[in-house]
Structures are given as structure tokens and as C-alpha cells.
Design a protein around this motif. Structure first.
Motif: not given
Length: 280
Positions: A90-92, A113-114, A148-150, A155-157
């Protein structure tokens, strides 16, 4: 930087720093020491710098921690295939700073959420990387790739992030699998996503990938297939030596952990135990 570390044979192990890793020079030293011991055998695929941003010098401490972990990454690479992917949570802007200063960092972990911003973030980081390589034209550098990960909790996310164009995340942290200090608001088992969700998500993403491939008549370019390949799935949340095998048994590509390694008396031994357990 290379996605090759995520293209090997699973299971994979990710280690995240503790939230207070940068509150003092002493905590930075403890964090680097733990990661150094954990990675000595090459058993860690991914290291994520994830800390609380509480001010009071945290930003510069975070920079110093990242530089030291980058140096360790290079040391492990020189030792022969013991290096690890290094990303920042969380720090681009910190990653951009690192790339512009030739600090060996692989990418960023984007908040769930991003996640919709991943294509733009990837392009921004890739442009900075290419500019940095071009400005060091006197050096021979291989073209590198941004990681890049998140995270996702449904399942929808997972499908939403996977379907981003031209390319979604390279890996997903999927949880919460077990009760954990990282999510104190989840106090009972019925509030958890559980250890089966990571495998279920992997299954539906590969179904989507194969269905799209069938519809295209296998005419996609190799680059297109790489961009559409499902992300590596890490189970996360309360993972330890005793339960790490379970999400893998249900289909996860690997697991991610914090305290099991970072608070271990023997981080090297903890990594060995987890990798052995996931294979059994």
C-alpha cells in the motif's frame, strides 16, 4: 525483478513484516535479522513490507528497512537462487522512489478496495522502471517486470481483480482462514472465510482462464496468455506450522504468514517446518 519466482513449483511461502517493524532502529534490526534467517535456505518466495504508518519518522525508517531488505535480496541472489520477491504494501510512492534510486524492489501490494487501480499502478511503475533503465544506459540490464498483488475475501472480489485489463494481479492473498491478531474483529469461526476459500478461488479462476482460452480458439498470443493467467493464490490469516498444510490441501498455491516466522525463536526452522508440512 521477475515473475519467475511465482512460476516455479508450489507450494509457495510468503512472509509479511509485523506492523511495528519500523517504530525504532531496534525493531528494524530485529525485522531484518528475522528475514535474513528465514531466507537462508531459499524457502521464502515473497517478502512483503507491511507496517503501520504512524508518523514520527516512520516514513524514513520504512525507507531504511526497504533498502536493507533489498540488499539482503541481492545477497541471496548472489548465493545462488535463494532470492525472494520483495514488495511493499500500500505505498506506490515508496516503490517509485526505490525504482528511481535503483533499489531492487519488485512491486507493490494493493489494498482490496483499490484493486481496480492495478492496471494504472502497473503502468506507472513500469514506466518509472523503464525510464530508470534507460538513464543507466551504460549498464547492461535485463528487462524486468513489476509484481503486483492484492487481497480478496470472496470469489467475486477475486474474479473482479482477475478480469482487469490488460492485466490483473500476479498474486492474491485470500483469507481470513483462521483466527488471527491481524483481524481482531473476527472472534469466532463463523466470521472467517476459512481454509477452503483459497482453493475454491483458484479453481474458478482457472475455469475462467480455460473457458476464455477455448472461446478464443487458442489463438491468443503468448503475451496475452501470460496477462490472463490466473494469479498465484496465497492463503492468509492465522497460518502456522500446524495448519499451513490445510489450505494447500484444499487447492491453494501456498500460504502467507507474519508472526509464525517473524516472532519465531528460529525463523529458519519455522520456514523449514512450514515448507515440509505443505508438501505432506
Amino acid at each position: 525483478m521477475s515473475t519467475d519466482k511465482l512460476c516455479g513449483d508450489p507450494p509457495f511461502l510468503a512472509v509479511l513484516t509485523e506492523p511495528d517493524a519500523c517504530v525504532s532502529v531496534e525493531r528494524i534490526d530485529e525485522t531484518v535479522n528475522a528475514i535474513e534467517r528465514a531466507t537462508i535456505d531459499g524457502g521464502v518466495t515473497l517478502v512483503v513490507v507491511r507496517i503501520n504508518n504512524d508518523g514520527d519518522g516512520t516514513s524514513e525508517n520504512k525507507w531504511n528497512l526497504l533498502k536493507r531488505l533489498s540488499e539482503l535480496k541481492q545477497q541471496r541472489l548472489a548465493e545462488g537462487n535463494r532470492d525472494f520477491l520483495l514488495v511493499v504494501n500500500n505505498d506506490v510512492e515508496l516503490v517509485l522512489r526505490a525504482i528511481s534510486n535503483n533499489i531492487d524492489v519488485d512491486g507493490v501490494h494493493v489494498k482490496e478496495y483499490n484493486a481496480h487501480l492495478i492496471p494504472d499502478i502497473r503502468q506507472k511503475l513500469q514506466d518509472e522502471l523503464e525510464n530508470t533503465i534507460a538513464s543507466n544506459s551504460n549498464e547492461t540490464k535485463q528487462q524486468q517486470d513489476i509484481i503486483i498483488g492484492t487481497s480478496c475475501h470472496s470469489k467475486q472480489s477475486a474474479l473482479d481483480s482477475y478480469n482487469l485489463t490488460p492485466r490483473g494481479p500476479d498474486y492474491l492473498f485470500v483469507g481470513t482462514c483462521y483466527l488471527t491478531q491481524s483481524h481482531p474483529e473476527k472472534t469466532s469461526l463463523d466470521q472467517l472465510e476459512g481454509p477452503t476459500l483459497p482453493g475454491s478461488i483458484r479453481e474458478i479462476l482457472y475455469q475462467s482462464f480455460n473457458n476464455n482460452d477455448d472461446r478464443s480458439g487458442n489463438g491468443d498470443s503468448d503475451l496475452s496468455r501470460v496477462c490472463r493467467k490466473p494469479p498465484v493464490i496465497f492463503a492468509i490469516g492465522g497460518i502456522d506450522e500446524q495448519n499451513c498444510y490445510e489450505p494447500v490441501k484444499y487447492g491453494a498455491d501456498g500460504v502467507a504468514t507474519i508472526r509464525t516466522v517473524m516472532q519465531a525463536d528460529d525463523p529458519r526452522g519455522a520456514v523449514q517446518l512450514m515448507n515440509t508440512a505443505m508438501l505432506n
